[in-house]
Design an enzyme around this catalytic site. Sequence first.
Site, PDB file in Angstrom:
ATOM      1  N   ILE A 106       0.839  -1.202   0.000  1.00 35.66           N
ATOM      2  CA  ILE A 106       0.000   0.000   0.000  1.00 35.66           C
ATOM      3  C   ILE A 106       0.873   1.251   0.000  1.00 35.66           C
ATOM      4  O   ILE A 106       0.677   2.162  -0.801  1.00 35.66           O
ATOM      5  CB  ILE A 106      -0.936   0.014   1.228  1.00 35.66           C
ATOM      6  CG1 ILE A 106      -1.889  -1.177   1.186  1.00 35.66           C
ATOM      7  CG2 ILE A 106      -1.709   1.331   1.298  1.00 35.66           C
ATOM      8  CD1 ILE A 106      -2.647  -1.424   2.483  1.00 35.66           C
ATOM      9  N   VAL A 134      -5.285   3.433   6.894  1.00 33.65           N
ATOM     10  CA  VAL A 134      -5.885   2.355   6.091  1.00 33.65           C
ATOM     11  C   VAL A 134      -5.283   1.012   6.500  1.00 33.65           C
ATOM     12  O   VAL A 134      -5.409   0.023   5.779  1.00 33.65           O
ATOM     13  CB  VAL A 134      -5.679   2.571   4.571  1.00 33.65           C
ATOM     14  CG1 VAL A 134      -6.554   3.700   4.056  1.00 33.65           C
ATOM     15  CG2 VAL A 134      -4.210   2.826   4.242  1.00 33.65           C
ATOM     16  N   ARG A 156      -4.781  -0.742  10.322  1.00 34.36           N
ATOM     17  CA  ARG A 156      -5.670  -1.350  11.296  1.00 34.36           C
ATOM     18  C   ARG A 156      -5.950  -0.309  12.370  1.00 34.36           C
ATOM     19  O   ARG A 156      -5.082   0.516  12.679  1.00 34.36           O
ATOM     20  CB  ARG A 156      -5.026  -2.589  11.956  1.00 34.36           C
ATOM     21  CG  ARG A 156      -4.936  -3.812  11.075  1.00 34.36           C
ATOM     22  CD  ARG A 156      -6.310  -4.452  10.814  1.00 34.36           C
ATOM     23  NE  ARG A 156      -6.207  -5.691  10.059  1.00 34.36           N
ATOM     24  CZ  ARG A 156      -6.331  -5.775   8.738  1.00 34.36           C
ATOM     25  NH1 ARG A 156      -6.548  -4.686   8.018  1.00 34.36           N
ATOM     26  NH2 ARG A 156      -6.255  -6.952   8.145  1.00 34.36           N
ATOM     27  N   HIS A 169     -14.226   0.375   6.631  1.00 34.18           N
ATOM     28  CA  HIS A 169     -13.308  -0.679   6.173  1.00 34.18           C
ATOM     29  C   HIS A 169     -13.737  -1.192   4.804  1.00 34.18           C
ATOM     30  O   HIS A 169     -13.773  -2.410   4.577  1.00 34.18           O
ATOM     31  CB  HIS A 169     -13.271  -1.838   7.189  1.00 34.18           C
ATOM     32  CG  HIS A 169     -11.942  -2.563   7.176  1.00 34.18           C
ATOM     33  ND1 HIS A 169     -11.373  -3.104   8.296  1.00 34.18           N
ATOM     34  CD2 HIS A 169     -11.082  -2.819   6.162  1.00 34.18           C
ATOM     35  CE1 HIS A 169     -10.212  -3.679   7.976  1.00 34.18           C
ATOM     36  NE2 HIS A 169     -10.024  -3.514   6.684  1.00 34.18           N
ATOM     37  N   ASP A 197     -10.228   4.408   7.379  1.00 35.21           N
ATOM     38  CA  ASP A 197     -10.959   3.279   6.811  1.00 35.21           C
ATOM     39  C   ASP A 197     -11.022   2.137   7.821  1.00 35.21           C
ATOM     40  O   ASP A 197     -11.745   1.166   7.622  1.00 35.21           O
ATOM     41  CB  ASP A 197     -10.296   2.799   5.515  1.00 35.21           C
ATOM     42  CG  ASP A 197     -11.131   1.736   4.823  1.00 35.21           C
ATOM     43  OD1 ASP A 197     -12.343   1.992   4.641  1.00 35.21           O
ATOM     44  OD2 ASP A 197     -10.599   0.668   4.476  1.00 35.21           O
ATOM     45  N   GLU A 210     -13.740  -1.440  16.163  1.00 36.05           N
ATOM     46  CA  GLU A 210     -14.297  -1.637  14.831  1.00 36.05           C
ATOM     47  C   GLU A 210     -15.235  -2.830  14.875  1.00 36.05           C
ATOM     48  O   GLU A 210     -14.834  -3.879  15.366  1.00 36.05           O
ATOM     49  CB  GLU A 210     -13.158  -1.889  13.834  1.00 36.05           C
ATOM     50  CG  GLU A 210     -13.653  -1.995  12.401  1.00 36.05           C
ATOM     51  CD  GLU A 210     -12.517  -2.118  11.379  1.00 36.05           C
ATOM     52  OE1 GLU A 210     -11.549  -1.345  11.458  1.00 36.05           O
ATOM     53  OE2 GLU A 210     -12.643  -2.996  10.516  1.00 36.05           O
TER      54      GLU A 210
END
Lengths: 308, 308
Positions: free
Chosen positions: B141, B219, B221, B269, B245, B250
Amino acid sequence: MTLVPVALGPRNHPVLLEAVTRGGANAAALADAHALVWAGNDPAAFPGDVPETIRWVQLPSAGVEEWFAAGVIQRHPEIVWTSAAGAYAATVAEHAFAMLLAGVRGLPEHLAATTWRQRELFGLVGTLRGSRVGIVGAGGIGRALIPMLASVGATTVAVNRSGRPVDGADEAVPADRVDEVFSTVDHVVIAAPATEETRHLVGREQLSRLGSKSWVINVARGSLVDTEALVEVLRDRRIGGAGLDVTDPEPLPDGHPLWGLPNAIVTPHDSNLPALRLPAYAAHVAENVRRFVAGEDLMARIDPVAGY
Amino acid sequence: MTLVPVALGPRNHPVLLEAVTRGGANAAALADAHALVWAGNDPAAFPGDVPETIRWVQLPSAGVEEWFAAGVIQRHPEIVWTSAAGAYAATVAEHAFAMLLAGVRGLPEHLAATTWRQRELFGLVGTLRGSRVGIVGAGGIGRALIPMLASVGATTVAVNRSGRPVDGADEAVPADRVDEVFSTVDHVVIAAPATEETRHLVGREQLSRLGSKSWVINVARGSLVDTEALVEVLRDRRIGGAGLDVTDPEPLPDGHPLWGLPNAIVTPHDSNLPALRLPAYAAHVAENVRRFVAGEDLMARIDPVAGY
């Protein structure tokens, strides 16, 4: 050696004064000057008459339709007029790209959410990767957009007057075939000058050729898009959405339907950051003064017939 | 010639079956296989025991901390485990870039406006041009982000374990000096694996080093960011904003302060599009199968000690 005398108006802004000097000219009073670098935005405030010694006038905006409408340019066809087209291209292109990317990734709907709606939002997240983006107008903004789109894996179709190849664009199409482009692209960015020919270039017919996930971005002038037709397709969700830094009418009045649409991003003609505008104009002025002094072709020369 | 037998689980998905074949192996039952390509997301559903003939297991997610937490990987240290790290990198990078660009250009505030507030909004429009962006984690990424940022004129500082140069990044800094990076960059994108070491990598101290226009994008965790500290600086507008994200907790529960903040972009996410996930995983599988058959090093090999 006598330096070329260049006048500044409506006042001697220090940053532009420095740019004139950097370009190799000498700041002078209008009556003694060979060129005039203008920094005011209101065509009505431009001198009704300029001395015969003036051979070149530099205007501060990228789009000059208001200067034509006021008759300023036509009044002196013997003078070389230049706009600031290209000077602000990078920041406007970045803004267009930001709106397109935000739209395609579904950020407007995400921003409206106040709960973790993964299942509903999943379907709204798209990608520019592998998409085909039409860029109508391959001037400074359009050309600055190409590498940005390429960086996320999109291909580009540039529309310019002649259809001649455009650096970095995967395809180029002449302006008289612009309608076809709407049938083959996923998204469209409008970055063409406002003229009689480009008025409502994006109308009912063109919008009907786009897909249900297509975004239309306008960073040129409001008049290029038929607002009524656009509102209609946005309301019916016949396209993905629209990102508009310019509108028609502009300013967009309170209560206008565009304000209430969840798939419209409206920014009040602020893509060209004030904080960056003066330095960008100064850099443009310095380079054009250098060219003027050297007798080279000037950047962004206005075509009095084409109207930009 | 006998083809290498590779098993699929939890079921024989046709797209992955095709990928295994394309990679040059033969789909086989688990009992007869030398490798297992897994497509399920729940570690609890993974076989408690795998046959001794299995020498390699491919897992479908890029982050594998849940597989470690469930003890799946540690149970079979004799097996080579690979993740899907890198397979989804491009779309997640595009999402991170979209959130950063939208934030910096002030799109959240623009989307909330229902009137032409040019004067108020002007000040909120920033630019990535000339800015310095820290990328924490130079995996797939992070590396995919670098050309995107470069395309809009931003420079990049990549943080990786060793600090060795990263292709395209203007600077690389070792992980043990990550705190310093927060003092020198305009914005930060978090794209590092979730481990004990990276927990709350972005905390009160690091956030205090950022500027009032800085955006933090996560983006990776949720656990990498101290949510409480983040909410505090967002509330007090001590940083520009955050694009998340992933969150901690979560899913982000209803009523959580992050939902109500005008300078927070929360996406549930969903940066890794379901529509693109399977083809991306299949391409990763096909390449790793090809390497396995050829006896080459596999992509995204999991380090059982590092935990990713």
